[in-house]
Design a protein around this motif. Structure first.
Motif, PDB file in Angstrom:
ATOM      1  N   MET A 112      34.581  50.082  35.922  1.00 53.40           N
ATOM      2  CA  MET A 112      35.617  49.374  35.185  1.00 53.40           C
ATOM      3  C   MET A 112      35.351  47.878  35.235  1.00 53.40           C
ATOM      4  O   MET A 112      35.005  47.352  36.286  1.00 53.40           O
ATOM      5  CB  MET A 112      36.986  49.700  35.790  1.00 53.40           C
ATOM      6  N   LEU A 113      35.509  47.186  34.107  1.00 53.94           N
ATOM      7  CA  LEU A 113      35.338  45.738  34.079  1.00 53.94           C
ATOM      8  C   LEU A 113      36.365  45.067  34.981  1.00 53.94           C
ATOM      9  O   LEU A 113      37.490  45.545  35.139  1.00 53.94           O
ATOM     10  CB  LEU A 113      35.506  45.223  32.652  1.00 53.94           C
ATOM     11  N   GLY A 114      35.963  43.964  35.573  1.00 53.52           N
ATOM     12  CA  GLY A 114      36.888  43.254  36.446  1.00 53.52           C
ATOM     13  C   GLY A 114      36.908  41.763  36.156  1.00 53.52           C
ATOM     14  O   GLY A 114      35.884  41.173  35.811  1.00 53.52           O
ATOM     15  N   LEU A 115      38.078  41.150  36.282  1.00 50.31           N
ATOM     16  CA  LEU A 115      38.211  39.705  36.104  1.00 50.31           C
ATOM     17  C   LEU A 115      38.047  39.025  37.447  1.00 50.31           C
ATOM     18  O   LEU A 115      38.534  39.510  38.465  1.00 50.31           O
ATOM     19  CB  LEU A 115      39.586  39.374  35.516  1.00 50.31           C
ATOM     20  N   THR A 116      37.336  37.907  37.467  1.00 51.44           N
ATOM     21  CA  THR A 116      37.111  37.185  38.715  1.00 51.44           C
ATOM     22  C   THR A 116      38.385  36.464  39.152  1.00 51.44           C
ATOM     23  O   THR A 116      39.274  36.157  38.344  1.00 51.44           O
ATOM     24  CB  THR A 116      35.986  36.155  38.551  1.00 51.44           C
ATOM     25  N   ASN A 117      38.455  36.179  40.426  1.00 50.77           N
ATOM     26  CA  ASN A 117      39.586  35.408  40.945  1.00 50.77           C
ATOM     27  C   ASN A 117      39.632  34.020  40.321  1.00 50.77           C
ATOM     28  O   ASN A 117      40.705  33.457  40.100  1.00 50.77           O
ATOM     29  CB  ASN A 117      39.493  35.303  42.469  1.00 50.77           C
ATOM     30  N   THR A 118      38.445  33.470  40.025  1.00 47.37           N
ATOM     31  CA  THR A 118      38.382  32.143  39.384  1.00 47.37           C
ATOM     32  C   THR A 118      39.055  32.180  38.021  1.00 47.37           C
ATOM     33  O   THR A 118      39.848  31.293  37.669  1.00 47.37           O
ATOM     34  CB  THR A 118      36.912  31.701  39.219  1.00 47.37           C
ATOM     35  N   PHE A 119      38.751  33.234  37.240  1.00 46.59           N
ATOM     36  CA  PHE A 119      39.391  33.351  35.928  1.00 46.59           C
ATOM     37  C   PHE A 119      40.900  33.478  36.079  1.00 46.59           C
ATOM     38  O   PHE A 119      41.675  32.783  35.404  1.00 46.59           O
ATOM     39  CB  PHE A 119      38.845  34.577  35.181  1.00 46.59           C
ATOM     40  N   LEU A 120      41.345  34.374  36.956  1.00 45.80           N
ATOM     41  CA  LEU A 120      42.773  34.637  37.092  1.00 45.80           C
ATOM     42  C   LEU A 120      43.538  33.400  37.564  1.00 45.80           C
ATOM     43  O   LEU A 120      44.686  33.178  37.168  1.00 45.80           O
ATOM     44  CB  LEU A 120      42.997  35.803  38.066  1.00 45.80           C
TER      45      LEU A 120
END
Length: 305
Positions: free
Chosen positions: A1-9
């Motif tokens: 599953m694709l995941g968003l980085t903590n930096t993006f969030l």
């Protein structure tokens, strides 16, 4: 599953609870991440370029013109033409469990350049040209496409002076892989006209009708009127997998259906599917389904009770 980085969030701005958009724009593409934090219905969305939408988290129900509604889930992607209006429901979205989706809009000029490259360097065996894909193509990401999407999410948000160049290279590979995946769907689809004059289509029909028999590359290549090496190369170019992989995939699909019948033994099933031994059947089945045939059959029967 694709995941968003903590930096993006941590860096994105949450300005609306329905389809909040974070965007990154480069020369030939724009990447948008949409987040929805509350249930919603009939949300309309449209792009002025062809777009690859890929689910990251949660569930959407998609309503497209001239198509039946369908669930859109993590690990799945959808290819849409420019100016196609999507009507979207978010039946499960909430603040602690948002729905997140990636939308990658790609310029038609970039797509056309990749198509030109494919026709010049990797022409199809039947003299037909690679062309625009069957839009509204809904598919499960394979590992290659998954890794490219994950890499693109990093590249778009990275602060690097050469990221346009990096992204362009990844876009080319992504377009090629999607077109090949789309081509495989045409061959794999049960509605495909296998009675057509395509030699490859004839061989695919033959494989499906003779799964219980011994199948080998030499005999199949003769039926395609090709040398074994040319047949193997053409098959893999058109379907993205080798003939043996295709045969095993078809045999496992048949086995899954037969395992629903509690009166059938594993031995009867693997022989009917054309496997030479139970050990090989077990190995192939487990590689595809991540569970042994016996465990799969037991699980099916348990779920019925």
């Amino acid at each position: 599953m694709l995941g968003l980085t903590n930096t993006f969030l941590s860096n994105r701005k949450l300005e609306t609870l329905v389809e909040n958009k974070t965007s990154y724009t480069l020369n030939n593409a724009a990447l948008h991440v949409f987040e929805t934090h509350q249930q919603a219905k009939k949300v309309l969305l449209k792009f002025d370029q062809p777009v690859l939408a890929s689910m990251i988290e949660g569930k959407k129900v998609m309503h497209l013109r001239d198509y039946e509604s369908f669930d859109f889930l993590p690990g799945e992607s959808l290819i849409l033409p420019s100016n196609e209006t999507m009507c979207i429901d978010f039946p499960e979205a909430m603040r602690k469990k948002p729905t997140r989706c990636l939308a990658l809009a790609i310029s038609e000029d970039k797509i056309n350049k990749v198509l030109q490259l494919m026709n010049e360097t990797m022409p199809k065996h039947d003299s037909m040209e690679w062309g625009l894909m069957d839009y509204n193509f809904h598919f499960v990401n394979d590992m290659g496409i998954f890794q490219i999407l994950q890499r693109l999410m990093f590249l778009f948000s990275e602060d690097h002076p050469s990221k346009d160049f990096f992204v362009d290279n990844m876009l080319r590979e992504l377009i090629i892989r999607i077109l090949q995946t789309n081509e495989r769907k045409i061959y794999s689809n049960s509605t495909f006209a296998l009675s057509s004059n395509s030699r490859l289509a004839f061989v695919i029909r033959y494989i499906r009708e003779h799964l219980h028999e011994s199948l080998n590359i030499i005999e199949l290549s003769k039926k395609a009127c090709m040398s074994p090496s040319h047949f193997h190369r053409v098959f893999k170019t058109e379907l993205g997998i080798s003939p043996i992989e295709f045969i095993n995939n078809e045999r496992i699909k048949l086995a899954v259906g037969l395992l629903q019948d509690s009166s059938r033994s594993i031995k009867d099933i693997y022989m009917e599917c054309g496997f030479d031994s139970r050990s090989y059947f077990n190995r192939v089945f487990k590689s595809k389904k991540h569970i042994s045939p016996g465990e799969y059959q037991s699980k099916v029967l348990k779920n019925r009770n």
